[in-house]
Motif scaffolding. Sequence first.
Motif, PDB file in Angstrom:
ATOM      1  N   GLU A   1       5.309  -6.225 -11.705  1.00  0.00           N
ATOM      2  CA  GLU A   1       6.693  -6.217 -11.217  1.00  0.00           C
ATOM      3  C   GLU A   1       7.467  -7.446 -11.680  1.00  0.00           C
ATOM      4  O   GLU A   1       8.505  -7.793 -11.126  1.00  0.00           O
ATOM      5  CB  GLU A   1       6.706  -6.067  -9.691  1.00  0.00           C
ATOM      6  CG  GLU A   1       6.083  -4.734  -9.279  1.00  0.00           C
ATOM      7  CD  GLU A   1       6.246  -4.393  -7.804  1.00  0.00           C
ATOM      8  OE1 GLU A   1       6.683  -5.269  -7.024  1.00  0.00           O
ATOM      9  OE2 GLU A   1       5.938  -3.246  -7.448  1.00  0.00           O
TER      10      GLU A   1
ATOM     11  N   THR B   1      -0.851   3.286  -3.992  1.00  0.00           N
ATOM     12  CA  THR B   1      -0.178   4.410  -3.339  1.00  0.00           C
ATOM     13  C   THR B   1      -0.725   4.664  -1.938  1.00  0.00           C
ATOM     14  O   THR B   1      -1.891   4.392  -1.649  1.00  0.00           O
ATOM     15  CB  THR B   1      -0.368   5.689  -4.181  1.00  0.00           C
ATOM     16  OG1 THR B   1      -1.759   5.812  -4.466  1.00  0.00           O
ATOM     17  CG2 THR B   1       0.378   5.602  -5.484  1.00  0.00           C
TER      18      THR B   1
ATOM     19  N   LYS C   1      14.248  -3.534  -2.671  1.00  0.00           N
ATOM     20  CA  LYS C   1      13.106  -4.245  -3.239  1.00  0.00           C
ATOM     21  C   LYS C   1      12.914  -3.678  -4.633  1.00  0.00           C
ATOM     22  O   LYS C   1      12.595  -2.501  -4.796  1.00  0.00           O
ATOM     23  CB  LYS C   1      11.876  -4.001  -2.357  1.00  0.00           C
ATOM     24  CG  LYS C   1      10.574  -4.340  -3.021  1.00  0.00           C
ATOM     25  CD  LYS C   1       9.440  -4.273  -2.036  1.00  0.00           C
ATOM     26  CE  LYS C   1       8.338  -3.381  -2.560  1.00  0.00           C
ATOM     27  NZ  LYS C   1       7.023  -3.737  -2.056  1.00  0.00           N
TER      28      LYS C   1
ATOM     29  N   ASP D   1       4.604  -8.599   0.887  1.00  0.00           N
ATOM     30  CA  ASP D   1       3.972  -7.284   1.010  1.00  0.00           C
ATOM     31  C   ASP D   1       2.487  -7.463   0.735  1.00  0.00           C
ATOM     32  O   ASP D   1       2.059  -7.428  -0.414  1.00  0.00           O
ATOM     33  CB  ASP D   1       4.577  -6.273   0.036  1.00  0.00           C
ATOM     34  CG  ASP D   1       3.895  -4.904   0.132  1.00  0.00           C
ATOM     35  OD1 ASP D   1       3.051  -4.734   1.041  1.00  0.00           O
ATOM     36  OD2 ASP D   1       4.198  -4.015  -0.683  1.00  0.00           O
TER      37      ASP D   1
HETATM   38  P1  PGA Z   1       3.156   0.702  -5.824  1.00  0.00           P
HETATM   39  O1  PGA Z   1       3.327  -0.570  -4.884  1.00  0.00           O
HETATM   40  O2  PGA Z   1       4.471   1.107  -6.368  1.00  0.00           O
HETATM   41  O3  PGA Z   1       2.189   0.186  -6.837  1.00  0.00           O
HETATM   42  O4  PGA Z   1       2.541   1.747  -4.950  1.00  0.00           O
HETATM   43  C1  PGA Z   1       4.516  -1.060  -4.409  1.00  0.00           C
HETATM   44  C2  PGA Z   1       4.376  -1.391  -2.962  1.00  0.00           C
HETATM   45  O5  PGA Z   1       3.257  -1.404  -2.392  1.00  0.00           O
HETATM   46  O6  PGA Z   1       5.391  -1.626  -2.338  1.00  0.00           O
END
Ligand code: PGA
Length: 424
Positions: A203, A41, A386, A240
């Motif tokens: 993911e 985050t 995405k 990313d």
């Molecule tokens: P997160 O990462 O949902 O784990 O924060 C996704 C991203 O960095 O795009």
Amino acid sequence: AITGVAARRIIDSRGNPTVEVDVVLADGSLGRAAVPSGASTGAREAVELRDGDPARWHGKGVDRAVSHVGGEIAAAVRGRDALDQAGLDAALVALDGTPAKSRLGANAVLGVSLAAAKAAAASLRQPLYRYLGGESAHLLPLPMMNIVNGGAHADNPLDFQEFMIAPVGAETFAEAVRMGSEVFHTLRRDLLAAGHSTGVGDEGGFAPSLRTAEEALDFVTAAIERTGYRPGADIGLVMDPASSEFFRDGVYDYAGEGVRRTSAEHVEYLAKLLDAYPVVSVEDPMAEDDWEGWRELTARVGDRCQLTGDDVFCTDEALVREGIRTGVGNSVLVKVNQIGTLTEALSTVATAHEAGWTVVVSHRSGETEDTTIADLAVATGCGQIKTGSLSRSDRTAKYNQLIRIEEELGDAARYAGGSVLRRA
Ligand code: PGA
Ligand code: ZN
């Protein structure tokens, strides 16, 4: 008018609790929305309220957020017109009263905001993308499919978090999904043949024990070719690195690779990767606290590559304005739960588009079967989404919803392809 607001605790794709909200209108229409959750985050994200009781859910309980929805929020929004999304969201922001929605919790607020929009759409008997985007919403997004997972989303040494493929040369969204699926399965065979694990990360992408970005990019490029597609022309690469995750004491610390790079060296390294591979977009190439590095990289490669800000902007309109003003990136990642209401997220999209910047609507690494972001991508006409790999139902649910939307739009549907990557 809104007559009922209720919340429950459900579990997300990592098996952690999250908030689901039902909003019911006087005509009986129901809107239901589940709130996603990130792992890497941004520091400036709206606050996800967790109970912090180590004896339950390892501290990740959301009972307080759930009770805020059924109590204070329900009392405040009952009787409001669900068709007035802006008014409802302004009331939610005011009710919370803190800059980062830390009192009620952005997970409580967002659930109500999204569920109300879905109830309003149901009441008008319209699909969500049309209710939010109007009759002209017909652009199906270029998907960025995350087929190799690293960083905070996997237990392998890869420093970069995501290696994605984007079928820029597909004719339709459905075809883009077919191309992505074919490459995903070729990659699986290639990894297996090379003796790597084919288990998947958060993911749905593979999480092999690779150490460098080059190794991952080589595997992905080879899989594209071996499937019969041209890297670049048919399928572009997207990364990313989630650079904030490995930026420590002013240095980019590649622990997996065993190398430290200064900001200038990190810029140099990224520029070399862009020379060597057909990368069309990089998200969070630089850390959220390295705006100077962001500016350097943007000046260096921003004319040939989309540079999308995730952690650096946190879907916050004011931060995006600052980025536009100071030349930090040329594109914004939009995650509704980073900001906490639909209206604020839409306003960030509008600000980016006005400046000629591109927008990528995004999932979180912790997701549910909720497919709101698929509709949101079409509603905003941003042309890019995405939402993970070609496995795990929390990811494929969004692709499947976009397949349905494309079918429903029929002849009116347009697939964005690679043309959306640059607006200027
Ligand atoms: P997160 O990462 O949902 O784990 O924060 C996704 C991203 O960095 O795009
Ligand atoms: Zn990111």
